[in-house]
Design an enzyme around this catalytic site. Sequence first.
Site, mmCIF file in Angstrom:
data_model
loop_
_atom_site.group_PDB
_atom_site.id
_atom_site.type_symbol
_atom_site.label_atom_id
_atom_site.label_comp_id
_atom_site.label_asym_id
_atom_site.label_seq_id
_atom_site.Cartn_x
_atom_site.Cartn_y
_atom_site.Cartn_z
ATOM 1 N N TYR A 144 -19.427 14.621 36.037
ATOM 2 C CA TYR A 144 -18.294 14.753 36.887
ATOM 3 C C TYR A 144 -18.463 16.159 37.261
ATOM 4 O O TYR A 144 -18.618 17.073 36.306
ATOM 5 C CB TYR A 144 -17.270 14.509 35.870
ATOM 6 N N LYS A 146 -9.416 6.808 33.211
ATOM 7 C CA LYS A 146 -9.912 5.740 33.734
ATOM 8 C C LYS A 146 -9.738 4.343 33.009
ATOM 9 O O LYS A 146 -8.707 3.833 32.968
ATOM 10 C CB LYS A 146 -11.513 6.023 33.677
ATOM 11 N N ARG A 171 3.186 19.548 20.403
ATOM 12 C CA ARG A 171 2.024 20.219 20.645
ATOM 13 C C ARG A 171 1.015 20.095 19.368
ATOM 14 O O ARG A 171 -0.108 19.746 19.597
ATOM 15 C CB ARG A 171 2.343 21.513 21.116
ATOM 16 N N ASP A 184 -19.846 11.708 26.729
ATOM 17 C CA ASP A 184 -18.737 11.437 27.659
ATOM 18 C C ASP A 184 -18.912 9.975 27.713
ATOM 19 O O ASP A 184 -20.010 9.510 28.514
ATOM 20 C CB ASP A 184 -18.683 12.207 28.646
HETATM 21 N N1 LCS Z 1 -15.489 12.732 32.600
HETATM 22 C C1 LCS Z 1 -15.869 11.789 33.465
HETATM 23 C C2 LCS Z 1 -17.090 10.802 33.410
HETATM 24 C C3 LCS Z 1 -15.044 11.629 34.717
HETATM 25 O O1 LCS Z 1 -15.458 10.640 35.501
HETATM 26 C C4 LCS Z 1 -13.794 12.457 34.759
HETATM 27 C C5 LCS Z 1 -12.968 12.505 35.888
HETATM 28 C C6 LCS Z 1 -13.539 13.255 33.756
HETATM 29 C C7 LCS Z 1 -14.358 13.512 32.621
HETATM 30 C C8 LCS Z 1 -12.292 14.220 33.828
HETATM 31 O O2 LCS Z 1 -11.212 13.455 33.796
HETATM 32 P P1 LCS Z 1 -9.670 13.771 34.096
HETATM 33 O O3 LCS Z 1 -9.598 15.396 33.889
HETATM 34 O O4 LCS Z 1 -9.755 13.577 35.656
HETATM 35 O O5 LCS Z 1 -8.822 12.773 33.558
HETATM 36 N N2 LCS Z 1 -13.542 11.844 36.765
HETATM 37 C C9 LCS Z 1 -13.141 11.632 38.315
HETATM 38 C C10 LCS Z 1 -13.751 11.053 39.176
HETATM 39 O O6 LCS Z 1 -15.043 10.508 39.285
HETATM 40 N N3 LCS Z 1 -12.982 10.814 40.428
HETATM 41 O O7 LCS Z 1 -11.703 11.279 40.087
HETATM 42 C C11 LCS Z 1 -11.579 11.884 38.865
#
Ligand code: LCS
Length: 394
Positions: free
Chosen positions: A112, A209, A59, A184
Amino acid sequence: MSEVKNLGFDSKCVHSGVGDYEYGPVVPPIYQTSTFKFETAQHGGALFKGEQKGYIYTRMLNPTVEAMEDAIAALENGHKGLGCGSGMAAVHTVFAALLSVGDHIVCSEAVYGPTVTLLKTVFAKFGVETTFVDASNLDAIKNAIKQNTKVVYIETPGNPTLAIADLEAAAKIAHEANAQFVVDNTFMSPALQKPLDLGADVVLHSLTKFLNGHADVVGGVIIVKDEDTYKHFRKILNQTGGVIDPFNSFLVHRGLKTLSLRMERHSVSSQKVAEWLEAHPKIEWVRYPGLKSHPQYEIAKRQHTAQGGMITFEVKGGFSAGEAVMNSVKLCQLAVSLGGVESLIQHPASMTHASMGKEIREEAGITDGLIRLSVGIENVEDIIADLEKALEEV
Ligand code: LCS
């Protein structure tokens, strides 16, 4: 970490974060262990005091995780990375590290959905106030700044509207207010946009992603510019516990090697799909940073080295027509998430951005008819043929 500083970006994708290991493997081994043996009690004590370097407990830090963190820090031209259990864990860690009770944050409204919800629920509960702004409008950012603004947080291009903020100008506004500028960079990846070079203090990603790129990992990463910030963020991440594990780090590191190639293909194919959609009689509008019709087309050309894999559009007839398309595609998968090798299609208002509420959604331009497409690396003719057939069902 091996010496990769002077290499070109594509070479960095292949080599960064790869060190020398026992038996000479060319990729970092998976150190699938929760804890590490101390040589002596004194050695353990010295590691905890920070007097000696070494690994203690996964961790706190793990070599496979650190290799992936170093790789991404190199790609973003940053100092160090911090691997997190998801993109949201990265967002949460950044807010927890930078905000205290009584502070104010300016956040772009096209983000998001759960990022909005996190600020409006968890951080509001702890006395942090948020103003959501259209970050493509610099005056809106400036006007939202208050005496107690500690962070300006921007997602660009924004999810899902693809609204683009001018990072250099936004950084100036944040720094004039003595606020930290956080970006981001999930939608572009460091292959296409490097926010730290443009004035950002902190960059984060959902690794889920483009960086991983293969739809088989959930993860996040934060990249910082200096050792003091790194130590502060590491402490918060260690205490809150939202770390990534060694196996997922290994997969992400593997995905990074083809990042440049994938982003190039995503961009070339998306341009073709976007142009094809824009010319289609059943399409109301299309948004893609590589189209002249994008309101921030000029900024996109300057700020990105290519225009990425995300397209949004609306079918004439609104949501029910869009629903027919989503139910008829065969190659494009009807699923949330984005940035993988496979094309994905989804409906933000009822899916990824449902939680943020109708009012802020509509203010951010996330209309009920908006469909989001993540263009994969399949043959672009096949993607277009799939959409063409689906549009015949409308
Ligand atoms: N930032 C952006 C720009 C994102 O698109 C997402 C997830 C996150 C942070 C959060 O990431 P995660 O915790 O899911 O790894 N976006 C998603 C979307 O547009 N569709 O499903 C997940």
